[in-house]
Write a protein that holds these residues in place. Structure first.
Motif, short mmCIF file in Angstrom:
data_model
loop_
_atom_site.label_atom_id
_atom_site.label_comp_id
_atom_site.label_asym_id
_atom_site.label_seq_id
_atom_site.Cartn_x
_atom_site.Cartn_y
_atom_site.Cartn_z
N GLY A 8 -36.40 -12.34 -10.01
CA GLY A 8 -35.80 -11.30 -9.16
C GLY A 8 -34.57 -10.78 -9.89
N GLU A 9 -33.41 -10.90 -9.25
CA GLU A 9 -32.15 -10.48 -9.88
C GLU A 9 -31.37 -11.65 -10.46
OE1 GLU A 9 -31.33 -7.25 -10.39
OE2 GLU A 9 -33.34 -6.93 -9.57
N LEU A 10 -31.88 -12.87 -10.32
CA LEU A 10 -31.18 -14.08 -10.75
C LEU A 10 -31.43 -14.34 -12.24
CD1 LEU A 10 -29.53 -16.61 -9.89
CD2 LEU A 10 -31.74 -17.71 -9.45
N LEU A 11 -30.37 -14.40 -13.01
CA LEU A 11 -30.44 -14.72 -14.44
C LEU A 11 -30.91 -16.16 -14.63
CD1 LEU A 11 -29.77 -13.96 -17.43
CD2 LEU A 11 -27.45 -14.80 -16.95
N VAL A 12 -31.95 -16.36 -15.45
CA VAL A 12 -32.49 -17.72 -15.62
C VAL A 12 -32.65 -18.13 -17.08
CG1 VAL A 12 -33.65 -17.77 -13.39
CG2 VAL A 12 -34.89 -16.89 -15.39
N GLY A 13 -32.59 -17.20 -18.03
CA GLY A 13 -32.78 -17.58 -19.42
C GLY A 13 -32.57 -16.44 -20.38
N CYS A 14 -32.72 -16.75 -21.66
CA CYS A 14 -32.64 -15.73 -22.71
C CYS A 14 -33.43 -16.21 -23.92
CB CYS A 14 -31.19 -15.43 -23.08
SG CYS A 14 -30.36 -16.68 -24.08
N SER A 15 -33.65 -15.31 -24.84
CA SER A 15 -34.35 -15.68 -26.07
C SER A 15 -33.82 -14.89 -27.24
CB SER A 15 -35.86 -15.46 -25.93
OG SER A 15 -36.14 -14.08 -25.80
#
Length: 162
Positions: free
Chosen positions: A62-69
């Motif tokens: 949704g709008e919740l930040l959870v990760g990156c790459s």
């Protein structure tokens, strides 16, 4: 937004992955990186510079930040000069691990590395990130080297896809 992709993975729910393109994404990528890699916090200027060299993405439920790459483009292997080696790194915030998010980030990163002509793929994980090491090993990576950067107290582990 044109950079987004919805995940077909039902475990990830409403996972949305965005290529870093502007300040909000740069700040989100920086936040995840600095939380997962506290030994090497990056400034926003350093993240901007990395975004010019590498493909950076951020993941949201949704709008919740959870990760990156991060995908570092292929470069010749310094030892042999023969293979073009890319680096693929998937980072997931601890509260959101085990939900398929890392899998999506890794799969996308690996596909992008292959599109860029990578003959080999590496990743790097902090030695203290046992979940990240297990993830890499489950995906066929084998340890190549452990090293400590000057001033650090936690070693990095370089792994190569077998």
């Amino acid at each position: 937004m044109s950079n987004s992709d919805s995940s077909p993975n039902p475990q990830a729910g409403a996972l949305r992955i965005e290529q870093v393109d502007g300040e909000p994404w740069l700040e989100d990528w920086q936040y995840v990186h600095n939380l997962i890699i506290p030994t090497d916090p990056l400034t926003l200027d350093e993240v901007r510079e990395r975004s010019r060299r590498n493909r950076l993405e951020v993941a949201y439920l949704g709008e919740l930040l959870v990760g990156c790459s991060t995908v570092r483009p292929p470069a010749p292997d310094t030892a042999t000069g023969e293979q073009a080696t890319a680096t693929v790194i998937a980072r997931v915030l601890p509260a959101h691990r085990g939900q398929g998010i890392g899998e999506e980030l890794y799969t996308r990163g690996l596909a992008h590395a292959r599109q860029l002509g990578a003959a080999a793929v590496e990743t790097v994980v902090l030695e203290s990130n046992t979940a990240g090491l297990r993830f890499a090993e489950r995906h066929g990576f084998v340890e190549v080297e452990r090293y400590l950067l000057p001033g650090d107290s936690i070693r990095y582990v370089d792994l190569r896809l077998a």
